[in-house]
Design a protein around this motif. Structure first.
Motif, mmCIF file in Angstrom:
data_model
loop_
_atom_site.group_PDB
_atom_site.id
_atom_site.type_symbol
_atom_site.label_atom_id
_atom_site.label_comp_id
_atom_site.label_asym_id
_atom_site.label_seq_id
_atom_site.Cartn_x
_atom_site.Cartn_y
_atom_site.Cartn_z
ATOM 1 N N CYS A 9 8.965 0.294 4.775
ATOM 2 C CA CYS A 9 7.788 1.144 4.977
ATOM 3 C C CYS A 9 8.166 2.545 5.450
ATOM 4 O O CYS A 9 7.626 3.536 4.949
ATOM 5 C CB CYS A 9 6.838 0.474 5.972
ATOM 6 N N ASP B 288 6.625 -5.857 -3.608
ATOM 7 C CA ASP B 288 6.198 -6.424 -2.325
ATOM 8 C C ASP B 288 5.639 -5.344 -1.409
ATOM 9 O O ASP B 288 4.611 -5.539 -0.763
ATOM 10 C CB ASP B 288 7.353 -7.147 -1.626
ATOM 11 N N LEU B 289 6.293 -4.200 -1.350
ATOM 12 C CA LEU B 289 5.794 -3.120 -0.501
ATOM 13 C C LEU B 289 4.463 -2.615 -1.033
ATOM 14 O O LEU B 289 3.524 -2.398 -0.276
ATOM 15 C CB LEU B 289 6.792 -1.960 -0.428
ATOM 16 N N ASP C 31 1.771 -4.788 0.145
ATOM 17 C CA ASP C 31 1.666 -4.979 1.598
ATOM 18 C C ASP C 31 0.582 -4.042 2.135
ATOM 19 O O ASP C 31 0.741 -2.822 2.142
ATOM 20 C CB ASP C 31 3.017 -4.686 2.249
ATOM 21 N N ARG C 32 -0.502 -4.608 2.575
ATOM 22 C CA ARG C 32 -1.664 -3.821 2.993
ATOM 23 C C ARG C 32 -1.350 -2.853 4.130
ATOM 24 O O ARG C 32 -1.715 -1.675 4.101
ATOM 25 C CB ARG C 32 -2.795 -4.770 3.407
ATOM 26 N N THR C 33 -0.642 -3.344 5.149
ATOM 27 C CA THR C 33 -0.309 -2.505 6.305
ATOM 28 C C THR C 33 0.583 -1.338 5.888
ATOM 29 O O THR C 33 0.331 -0.183 6.263
ATOM 30 C CB THR C 33 0.387 -3.347 7.398
ATOM 31 N N ALA C 34 1.601 -1.633 5.115
ATOM 32 C CA ALA C 34 2.516 -0.582 4.666
ATOM 33 C C ALA C 34 1.791 0.429 3.791
ATOM 34 O O ALA C 34 1.958 1.643 3.947
ATOM 35 C CB ALA C 34 3.698 -1.193 3.917
ATOM 36 N N SER D 172 -0.864 -2.195 -5.362
ATOM 37 C CA SER D 172 -1.158 -3.376 -6.177
ATOM 38 C C SER D 172 -2.639 -3.356 -6.578
ATOM 39 O O SER D 172 -3.465 -2.708 -5.940
ATOM 40 C CB SER D 172 -0.858 -4.653 -5.391
#
Length: 102
Positions: free
Chosen positions: A42, A62-63, A66-69, A85
């Motif tokens: 991140c 994957d990143l 990733d909602r937070t990232a 995504s």
């Protein structure tokens, strides 16, 4: 320094977070030459996007899922939403973060 030099760097340097952060801070698309592990980091993604939002094209799936990232990245440059995504592009908070002014 020119971050484009990362493409000619030894593999161990492409996996060194400090080296990669320096590279993407001056040339965001250098993320393409970072190790896969750092393409999914991140901090590295935020630094790359701060230089050029299109750098996120080189981040791991994957990143980008990733909602937070992605919230951190998108708050830095909302145009990065393009690389999130599909699920995150449908997320109201993520889209709101992309369209809000800092």
């Amino acid at each position: 320094q020119d971050g484009r030099a990362l493409q000619m760097a030894a593999p161990h340097l492409c996996a060194d977070k400090e080296v990669v952060l320096a590279a993407v801070s001056s040339h965001g698309p250098a993320l393409k030459y970072a190790s896969v592990g750092l393409q999914g980091d991140c901090d590295v993604a935020v630094a790359a996007v701060a230089q050029d939002y299109r750098s996120l094209a080189h981040a791991t799936d994957d990143l980008r899922a990733d909602r937070t990232a992605m919230l951190k990245v998108i708050r830095r440059d909302g145009r990065a939403l393009k690389f999130a995504s599909r699920e995150l592009r449908d997320d109201e908070e993520v889209v709101s973060a992309a369209t809000s002014k800092p």
